[in-house]
Design a protein around this motif. Sequence first.
Motif, PDB file in Angstrom:
ATOM      1  N   LYS A  82      39.032  38.946  35.185  1.00 25.59           N
ATOM      2  CA  LYS A  82      39.026  38.102  36.384  1.00 25.59           C
ATOM      3  C   LYS A  82      40.450  37.661  36.744  1.00 25.59           C
ATOM      4  N   ALA A  83      41.232  37.326  35.716  1.00 19.03           N
ATOM      5  CA  ALA A  83      42.605  36.859  35.960  1.00 19.03           C
ATOM      6  C   ALA A  83      43.545  37.999  36.323  1.00 19.03           C
ATOM      7  N   ALA A  84      43.141  39.226  36.037  1.00 19.63           N
ATOM      8  CA  ALA A  84      44.026  40.380  36.265  1.00 19.63           C
ATOM      9  C   ALA A  84      43.968  40.904  37.687  1.00 19.63           C
ATOM     10  N   LEU A  85      43.022  40.423  38.496  1.00 18.53           N
ATOM     11  CA  LEU A  85      42.820  40.991  39.833  1.00 18.53           C
ATOM     12  C   LEU A  85      43.951  40.617  40.789  1.00 18.53           C
ATOM     13  N   TYR A  86      44.292  41.542  41.659  1.00 15.54           N
ATOM     14  CA  TYR A  86      45.196  41.276  42.772  1.00 15.54           C
ATOM     15  C   TYR A  86      44.360  40.719  43.934  1.00 15.54           C
ATOM     16  N   PRO A  87      45.000  40.053  44.892  1.00 15.67           N
ATOM     17  CA  PRO A  87      44.228  39.518  46.026  1.00 15.67           C
ATOM     18  C   PRO A  87      43.390  40.583  46.742  1.00 15.67           C
ATOM     19  N   HIS A  88      43.944  41.797  46.898  1.00 14.00           N
ATOM     20  CA  HIS A  88      43.166  42.816  47.605  1.00 14.00           C
ATOM     21  C   HIS A  88      41.987  43.290  46.764  1.00 14.00           C
TER      22      HIS A  88
END
Length: 468
Positions: free
Chosen positions: A117-123
């Motif tokens: 979850k913390a690794a996601l980029y905004p896109h």
Amino acid sequence: MLMRKLLLATTALAFAMAPAFAEPVVIRMVSKDLVSTNPPDVKHIERIEAAMAAKGTEIDIQIVDLPSSGYADALSVMLLSGDIPDLIYFQGGDAKMVEQGILEDLTPWIEKSPNLKAALYPHNAERLANYPYLLYVYPPRMPQPVIRKDWLEKSGLPAPQTVEDYVALFTAIKDGDFDGDGVANTYGVTTADNTNELDSIFNQAFGVTGSWMKNEAGEWVNARITTQERDKIAFYASLREQGLFDPEYITSKFDVKEDKFYTGRAGVIFGSSAEVIDIYGGKMRQVHPGTELVLLAPPGGPAGQGNQAIDVSKEARGFAMSSLSEHKETVMALLDFMASPEGQLLDRLGFEGEEYTKSGDTYTMTDKIATWYARFFASANWTPPTPWMSTAAQASLKQVSDNFKPDNAFVFPADYAADLDATESVYRAWVYKFISGEAGMDQWPAYVAEWEAAGGSRLNEYARTVLK
């Protein structure tokens, strides 16, 4: 005899007291370019298994081999035959698997996977909200222009900031004979196959702000038939007319485009990612030792500035989990581990002694790092122990992030596929005719009419039911 009985009793007691190791959970995984016949792939998977076992998750990752060439087609054939691995990497063809209920909605799984979850980029977050079946944790792919630093210096110009600045730089490259062969035979810029790479920095400048825009009547229409698109194509045509844009772009594949850059036939090309920009830099240094690349910024133009809006309707590629898997918890444990700092260290840096060396806490990259690539993710929140990318490559990541603009594209129902294909063909054909001079810009209405007749009117009508 007494001794033998004592030994048997001792051995039996030892077995009784030994810890009961759980059988590893078998996870079948299929991914492009990950094959059991490639030793680095196998070693990488084995050390991931060992690292997860040390944390209490016994896992046996079994690689399902598919050819890299024609991967998407081979994957579809395998899945439709009923052979469905637990973890599947798609490069297209995923939508029809969703329709058959084969792919798992990842939303609740990611919500309880802290590292992922913390690794996601905004896109990533926006794409998952629109299409929660594919996961591709990488910076957005947005072509960015680069030039040799010594050529930029030879031009006597600063790095371009406006559309006019780009024209001036391309002109200086064309007229300057920077490669020293005595002939003004260098184009300012070249691309491969089409004009997508030019669009990445010129769309916003000419007011092409998204896939769908409102026309003079206030109705949603595809951006490709707007006056803003017309003005942009006219600009591309003017570049070709002045000898600044390589007219052979339409037949050039990526290797040809890159060769023109290395051999001095083109001054500016676009790299699709930070890794690709580093590859360009490395190959350029092989031909011209000491040379480095400079990243150029998207220009300000008549209507704005910034990178092309990024489609967030869905991931175009990525990992999916089978809804039929009996080991979903373990599959997500694997993905969460690969997004963790420990997983990223393994996946991004390669092997100690090969891609890097380590002395105390100091990491030093070797030349082999140029050919290593992550098999899983490039987490947004991971900080490497030492930067290994070039200045231009690192700057490209920041430039893409700083200029992120979500597009308003959306996923069409499957029965619009023929319309999408037909209008794309019409657009590509007319863009080439405009740029090559085969058609004049006064024929724009004829292009629009053909695009609408090919299914564009139907697409516009559907878009107006989706966009408000």
